[in-house]
Design a protein around this motif. Structure first.
Motif, short mmCIF file in Angstrom:
data_model
loop_
_atom_site.label_atom_id
_atom_site.label_comp_id
_atom_site.label_asym_id
_atom_site.label_seq_id
_atom_site.Cartn_x
_atom_site.Cartn_y
_atom_site.Cartn_z
N ARG A 191 -6.91 1.41 -1.04
CA ARG A 191 -5.69 1.54 -0.25
C ARG A 191 -5.94 2.46 0.94
NH1 ARG A 191 -1.69 4.30 -2.43
NH2 ARG A 191 -3.00 5.26 -4.04
N ARG B 225 -2.01 -3.20 0.89
CA ARG B 225 -3.08 -2.18 0.82
C ARG B 225 -2.91 -1.06 1.84
NH1 ARG B 225 -7.57 -3.52 -2.13
NH2 ARG B 225 -7.73 -5.68 -2.83
N GLU C 163 -3.65 4.86 3.71
CA GLU C 163 -2.37 5.42 4.14
C GLU C 163 -2.55 6.05 5.51
OE1 GLU C 163 -0.34 6.43 -0.21
OE2 GLU C 163 -0.94 8.07 1.13
#
Length: 386
Positions: A237, A264, A239
């Motif tokens: 993932r 994702r 961010e």
């Protein structure tokens, strides 16, 4: 009596442009107990006056030890020599009026403020020092090779020179020759410099930047790398922290969607400055393959927070930690290398973080901490005064 330092900077917050970076102001304000500082803050205004009389002062504001000048000049550093010559006359008069005779002048950029520092040095008979600003100095020297002889003269005449990162000094030395003294490397002051021990971060990558600059931060390359690595790392993932305009948010969401990465990759909005290091600490790594980056405080903050980083080669913090597993450089224009490097760090996260923890314990990252930076800058000024 404290030594007197005159600073010339186009990147100093003032009444005309209060939102400028605090990279220079932090150094000045942090050493005020040892030196008497006076700052000349430059603000360029584009218009007809700049074509007719480049360097003509349009507005001024003297507040304490900060003299802010708004001057007229053409865009793209056209007629910069004439503009700086006229500004040198203006600053010399201002110094006489406030009865401030400096012991040293520091121009906080080689290719712009350096011209003014040299002109003023000749007028009042005191030496000058330089700060190298990687991105701007590199860009102006590349775009205007006809100015290199003059820039080289300024480089050679400077009493001392400092740079925020090793790569900047190396790049300038390769084009201008060796300076009078070796270039001092003094990092930018960070907003937060706590040391957090590394911990495992799973398959979570984090990055942070002002969203309006997503193109320069090379977000498409980072997203392409995530897409390429997804089959190998099913729980991977990314961010992205940072604020920005609605248009920037929409553009980034489009970039994410066209690669099918909605599950994702997520935008988490701004993270409070006092919380950013803890936010980094929970990630496997921090990645930001910017196309241009003079220093990038966020890389140093992440390392202090116990998070390995991927940074652009020949920019940002490149040169501080060569060949270390916790600070990997990649070519900004090579998404394949970026993807491979992310994959290596994810696969060997424990080893990279163990090496980072050892570097923290050995004090190898202390050069980024406030007390060390200010001590290094004060030593630099004292060397120039000698």
């Amino acid at each position: 009596m404290k030594p007197r330092i005159l600073h010339i900077s186009a990147d100093y917050p003032d009444r005309f442009q209060p939102a400028k970076t605090q990279a220079i102001s932090g150094l000045v304000e942090g050493t005020g107990d040892q030196f008497e500082h006076l700052v000349v803050s430059l603000n360029r205004a584009v218009g007809a006056t700049g074509v007719i009389r480049p360097g003509q002062t349009i507005q001024r504001d003297l507040t304490g030890s900060l003299l802010a000048l708004c001057y007229a000049a053409p865009p793209a550093a056209v007629a910069i020599g004439s503009a700086m010559a006229r500004l040198a006359d203006t600053v010399a008069r201002e110094l006489a009026e406030v009865d401030f005779r400096p012991d040293l002048i520091q121009g906080h950029k080689l290719t712009i403020e350096g011209l003014l520092a040299r002109q003023l040095s000749a007028r009042i008979g005191v030496p000058f020092a330089l700060t190298l600003q990687g991105n701007t100095d590199q860009k102006l020297m590349t775009q205007r090779p006809d100015r290199l002889p003059l820039i080289r003269q300024i480089w050679l005449e400077a009493r001392t020179i400092m740079a925020f990162a090793p790569w900047t000094a190396q790049w300038c030395t390769a084009r201008l020759g060796h300076a009078k003294r070796s270039v001092s490397i003094i990092p930018c002051l960070l907003g937060h410099d706590a040391i957090l021990p590394p911990k495992q971060g799973g398959m979570l990558i984090r990055t942070a930047f002002h969203l309006d600059f997503w193109r320069n931060k090379n977000l498409p390359a980072l997203l392409a790398a995530i897409s390429r690595l997804a089959p190998q790392f099913p729980s991977l993932r990314l961010e992205i922290a940072g604020g920005g305009s609605p248009d920037a948010v929409t553009a980034i969401q489009h970039q994410i969607a066209k690669r099918g990465l909605e599950d994702r990759v997520s935008l988490v909005g701004p993270v409070a400055p006092e919380a950013i290091q803890a936010w980094f600490n929970a990630a496997a790594l921090f990645a930001l393959p910017s196309r241009r980056e003079s220093f990038g405080m966020v890389f140093a903050e992440a390392l202090l927070a116990g998070t390995p980083v991927i940074h652009p080669r020949g920019a940002a913090i490149d040169g501080f930690f060569p060949d270390r597993a916790f600070a990997r450089s990649v070519a900004a224009d090579n998404p394949q290398e970026l993807g491979a490097t992310i994959g290596e760090l994810l696969s060997h996260q424990a080893e990279a973080k163990a090496q980072l923890a050892a570097a923290q314990a050995a004090g190898q990252l202390d050069l980024f901490r406030r007390d060390k930076v200010l001590a290094s800058y004060a030593a630099f000024l004292r060397q120039a005064l000698r």
